[in-house]
Write a protein that holds these residues in place. Structure first.
Motif, PDB file in Angstrom:
ATOM      1  N   SER A  48     -53.051  55.009   7.067  1.00 22.96           N
ATOM      2  CA  SER A  48     -53.164  53.826   6.215  1.00 22.96           C
ATOM      3  C   SER A  48     -51.961  53.728   5.284  1.00 22.96           C
ATOM      4  CB  SER A  48     -54.445  53.904   5.375  1.00 22.96           C
ATOM      5  OG  SER A  48     -54.441  52.934   4.342  1.00 22.96           O
ATOM      6  N   GLU A 102     -60.499  52.435  12.573  1.00 19.70           N
ATOM      7  CA  GLU A 102     -61.148  51.964  11.350  1.00 19.70           C
ATOM      8  C   GLU A 102     -61.166  53.048  10.278  1.00 19.70           C
ATOM      9  OE1 GLU A 102     -62.052  48.971  10.458  1.00 19.70           O
ATOM     10  OE2 GLU A 102     -61.230  48.288  12.361  1.00 19.70           O
ATOM     11  N   ASN A 130     -57.700  53.291   8.961  1.00 19.43           N
ATOM     12  CA  ASN A 130     -57.407  52.088   8.185  1.00 19.43           C
ATOM     13  C   ASN A 130     -57.977  52.180   6.774  1.00 19.43           C
ATOM     14  OD1 ASN A 130     -56.264  49.448   8.035  1.00 19.43           O
ATOM     15  ND2 ASN A 130     -58.307  48.563   8.247  1.00 19.43           N
ATOM     16  N   ASN A 145     -55.091  45.526  10.808  1.00 20.59           N
ATOM     17  CA  ASN A 145     -55.143  46.808  10.105  1.00 20.59           C
ATOM     18  C   ASN A 145     -53.979  46.899   9.128  1.00 20.59           C
ATOM     19  OD1 ASN A 145     -52.774  48.425  11.435  1.00 20.59           O
ATOM     20  ND2 ASN A 145     -53.907  47.546  13.173  1.00 20.59           N
TER      21      ASN A 145
END
Length: 290
Positions: free
Chosen positions: A172, A225, A228, A246
């Motif tokens: 991320s 996910e 992210n 994302n």
């Protein structure tokens, strides 16, 4: 010189690690397994197993013979599968298991071509991690699988390469690693890693755990996910990151030079090797990544 029963006992003992385990695997008495091995050794004139320890281990001569025994048993399995098809109706159902990390935009066209040649075609599509797909094909729950290449494959499966896709390390943009110039994989060990696993707890051969802090998932969408949201870093297919909303970034300019290409393989149980539907399915699916 050797009987099939002797070769099966020899291979099972080498794989299982003991005469008793081989007997359980083959559904025979331990004395029968031991006698088969002794008869092979008498015919060869050499010891195939070293028996001085707690468990029998292959001798040098035994290791030399093992690949030939494996090849003979594999050919026998193919013969039996082919013979069974001679007296049965050709298959009309394709059970296709696909790793979710693999792009399949051309799959509908391949299935359409297959349907035109086999009007009675029935299709069932499954998704799972590559290790789980191997088990689905091995157990015959799926007739065909499309997986990210693994080094270890069951003896009763055939495989061919379809192409390859790119992988890289992602994190991320809010993660501490996003602003750190990672130059070596050891630097990643200080942070949680998100790893593809399987339902039976086996890991992918190419996506190994590096960090001591690991979270697992059995598909790449969950990994994406989690990454992210900043839970850790992970290896992801580049196409998946590019086509999914994302905030992910590649981990360090220096480290991204370690990005690699992963082969995509088509696998089938050997019993479907000569079946007309599955032969044509192999041909159609080989066009997916041209």
């Amino acid at each position: 010189m050797f009987t099939i029963e002797q070769l099966q006992a020899f291979v099972a003992t080498s794989e299982a690690g003991s005469f008793s385990a081989a007997a359980r695997q083959l559904g025979r008495a331990q004395s029968v397994i031991s006698q088969h091995i002794m008869n092979m050794e008498l015919d060869c004139g050499v010891d195939l197993f070293e028996r001085s320890g707690r468990y029998p281990t292959l001798t040098g001569k035994g290791r030399e013979l093992l690949p030939y025994a494996l090849a003979t048993i594999s050919q026998l399995d193919r013969l039996n599968n082919k013979a069974s098809q001679l007296f049965s109706q050709p298959a009309s159902q394709l059970i296709l298991a696909v790793d979710e990390g693999i792009p399949l935009t051309r799959l509908p066209k391949a299935l359409k071509n297959l349907e035109q040649q086999f009007p009675q075609l029935q299709v069932e599509c499954l998704t799972a991690s590559s290790p789980d797909i191997i088990e689905l094909v091995k157990s015959e729950r799926a007739t065909t699988g499309i997986i990210l290449s693994e080094l270890q494959m069951p003896k009763n499966t055939d495989s061919c390469n379809l192409g390859h896709i790119g992988f890289d390390a992602f994190v991320s943009s809010e993660h501490p690693l996003a602003n750190h110039n990672v130059k070596h994989i050891d630097e990643l060990k200080q942070h949680r890693q998100l790893v593809i696993g399987s339902k039976n707890a086996d890991n992918s051969g190419f996506n190994q755990a590096v960090s001591p802090d690991i979270w697992y998932a059995d598909n790449y969408y969950i990994l994406l996910e989690l990454a992210n949201k900043g839970f850790g870093w992970c290896f992801l297919p580049e196409h998946l990151v590019a086509h999914t909303p994302n905030t992910l970034v590649k981990v360090g300019e220096e480290f991204t030079k370690l990005a690699w290409q992963v082969n995509i393989d088509l696998i089938q149980h050997q019993k479907w090797h000569s079946d007309p539907l599955h032969q044509q399915a192999r041909l159609e699916l080989q066009t997916l990544f041209e």
